[in-house]
Scaffold this motif. Structure first.
Motif, PDB file in Angstrom:
ATOM      1  N   TYR A  74      37.323  43.145  27.727  1.00 47.53           N
ATOM      2  CA  TYR A  74      36.711  43.888  28.678  1.00 47.53           C
ATOM      3  C   TYR A  74      35.198  42.185  28.644  1.00 47.53           C
ATOM      4  O   TYR A  74      35.218  42.267  29.125  1.00 47.53           O
ATOM      5  CB  TYR A  74      37.078  44.877  29.154  1.00 47.53           C
ATOM      6  N   ALA A  75      34.894  43.533  27.935  1.00 46.92           N
ATOM      7  CA  ALA A  75      32.718  42.855  27.387  1.00 46.92           C
ATOM      8  C   ALA A  75      33.027  41.483  27.273  1.00 46.92           C
ATOM      9  O   ALA A  75      31.806  41.159  27.687  1.00 46.92           O
ATOM     10  CB  ALA A  75      32.696  44.488  26.797  1.00 46.92           C
ATOM     11  N   SER A 127      42.035  30.492  27.321  1.00 44.46           N
ATOM     12  CA  SER A 127      40.482  30.989  25.781  1.00 44.46           C
ATOM     13  C   SER A 127      39.854  29.316  26.046  1.00 44.46           C
ATOM     14  O   SER A 127      38.505  29.154  26.390  1.00 44.46           O
ATOM     15  CB  SER A 127      41.614  30.701  24.506  1.00 44.46           C
ATOM     16  N   LEU A 128      41.040  27.893  26.519  1.00 42.98           N
ATOM     17  CA  LEU A 128      39.853  27.159  26.967  1.00 42.98           C
ATOM     18  C   LEU A 128      38.974  27.095  28.264  1.00 42.98           C
ATOM     19  O   LEU A 128      38.369  26.637  28.489  1.00 42.98           O
ATOM     20  CB  LEU A 128      41.044  25.875  26.336  1.00 42.98           C
ATOM     21  N   GLY A 129      39.904  27.303  28.840  1.00 44.22           N
ATOM     22  CA  GLY A 129      39.543  27.456  30.483  1.00 44.22           C
ATOM     23  C   GLY A 129      38.995  28.529  31.356  1.00 44.22           C
ATOM     24  O   GLY A 129      38.037  28.082  32.167  1.00 44.22           O
ATOM     25  N   ALA A 130      39.177  29.668  30.425  1.00 44.89           N
ATOM     26  CA  ALA A 130      38.563  30.547  31.153  1.00 44.89           C
ATOM     27  C   ALA A 130      36.765  30.475  30.808  1.00 44.89           C
ATOM     28  O   ALA A 130      36.528  30.560  29.981  1.00 44.89           O
ATOM     29  CB  ALA A 130      39.085  31.680  30.553  1.00 44.89           C
ATOM     30  N   ASN A 135      34.315  34.405  25.553  1.00 41.71           N
ATOM     31  CA  ASN A 135      34.711  34.399  23.552  1.00 41.71           C
ATOM     32  C   ASN A 135      35.665  34.491  23.564  1.00 41.71           C
ATOM     33  O   ASN A 135      36.718  35.344  23.740  1.00 41.71           O
ATOM     34  CB  ASN A 135      33.884  35.954  23.497  1.00 41.71           C
ATOM     35  N   ALA A 136      36.407  33.320  22.280  1.00 38.94           N
ATOM     36  CA  ALA A 136      37.820  33.201  21.808  1.00 38.94           C
ATOM     37  C   ALA A 136      37.384  34.597  21.283  1.00 38.94           C
ATOM     38  O   ALA A 136      39.131  35.507  21.064  1.00 38.94           O
ATOM     39  CB  ALA A 136      37.912  32.108  21.327  1.00 38.94           C
ATOM     40  N   GLY A 137      36.676  35.233  20.865  1.00 37.26           N
ATOM     41  CA  GLY A 137      36.747  36.943  20.306  1.00 37.26           C
ATOM     42  C   GLY A 137      37.534  37.974  21.528  1.00 37.26           C
ATOM     43  O   GLY A 137      38.697  38.786  20.775  1.00 37.26           O
ATOM     44  N   GLY A 138      36.760  37.852  22.543  1.00 42.26           N
ATOM     45  CA  GLY A 138      37.316  38.889  23.844  1.00 42.26           C
ATOM     46  C   GLY A 138      39.282  38.069  23.719  1.00 42.26           C
ATOM     47  O   GLY A 138      39.917  39.326  23.678  1.00 42.26           O
TER      48      GLY A 138
END
Length: 294
Positions: free
Chosen positions: A97-98, A147-150, A159-162
């Motif tokens: 979430y963070a 992942s690309l558009g958020a 962050n792709a990690g999220g």
């Protein structure tokens, strides 16, 4: 021969429908409660396990379900393993979430039904249909779009990690669900109480590094999470799921991500881009699509 439905049966069905819908709506607000608590993911998961586990244990005891030798050694071992996976899933999801946002994490997390079929194929040698493979491809294409558009509340790309953490949480939850299928003969309230107890013990040492909030406000949010979003929610779910058609349960389960997106937009100013929205729709459409035999 014509079958008539009594008014009492209709009331019971409506009651079950209301309970399940309420449980799913509550699920959609979990992300907000986690963020408002200000605690780190392991501490949040610990509080949820402790408060929810104690309350569910009291519920089970009041109904006489806590009896000696109620579970075999194998069942207890499987329940404990399921508890490890369930708690791990919460830690990853809460941490995501963070790093991303409530809506992004929740929608990506809903790849879990497709992952469950994949795990069943690998571990139980169940057949994977072309329909499932197609839906999985659509869902993960949606994850890529998200992942690309958020974007987060600061306007920066998520962050792709999220996203990765949310996917990891989905894998662990699918594993916990697979174990739960092997324990279908155990009362679900009791199973949940055992798993939350395992989670409490497992996460207690983490408090040395990620302590509970010092302020009363943060503790109140965590108490709410354990009492309402865990104990009450589990009771609502388990008292209704057996009285509703599977299709109704599956459809209404998507109240969860819808509410999560609404909460994220209204409470945290999350703006859904066109690409992100397309990804979300792809994930939800793939997960909601009817299963075909081939």
């Amino acid at each position: 021969m014509t079958t008539t439905t009594t008014p009492e049966a209709e009331v019971l069905d409506r009651t079950a429908l209301l309970r399940w819908t309420t449980a799913m709506a509550l699920s959609g607000t979990i992300g907000a409660v986690v963020l408002e608590s200000g605690a780190q993911a392991p501490a949040v998961a610990f509080a949820r396990c402790l408060v929810g586990g104690v309350l569910l244990a009291i519920w089970c005891a009041a109904r006489g379900w806590l009896r000696p030798a109620v579970l075999s050694g194998r069942d207890l071992g499987l329940a404990a393993l399921g508890g490890v996976l369930l708690v791990g899933n919460w830690v990853l999801l809460f941490a995501s979430y963070a790093l991303s946002s409530i809506s992004v994490s929740t929608v990506v997390y809903h790849t879990q039904p497709l992952l469950l079929v994949g795990l069943a194929a690998v571990l139980l040698r169940e057949k994977v249909t072309r329909s499932h493979l197609g839906r999985a491809a659509v869902a993960f294409g949606g994850v890529v779009l998200i992942s690309l558009g958020a974007h987060g509340t600061d306007g920066q790309p998520v962050n792709a990690g999220g996203v990765a953490l949310a996917l990891g949480a989905a894998v662990l939850y699918a594993g916990a669900s697979l174990i739960a299928k092997q324990l279908s003969h155990v009362r679900p309230h009791l199973l949940a109480a055992i798993q939350l107890g395992v989670g409490t013990v497992l996460l207690a040492p983490a408090l040395a590094f990620t302590p509970l909030p010092a302020d009363p406000r943060g503790l109140l949010w965590l108490a709410l999470l354990g009492a309402v979003h865990t104990a009450v929610m589990y009771v609502l779910m388990y008292s209704s799921i057996g009285r509703l058609p599977t299709t109704t349960v599956a459809l209404l389960s998507y109240v969860y991500p819808v509410v999560a997106v609404i909460v994220d937009v209204l409470a945290y100013g999350h703006r859904v881009s066109v690409v992100e929205g397309a990804g979300m729709l792809a994930v939800l459409a793939a997960a909601m699509a009817p299963t075909r035999k081939r």
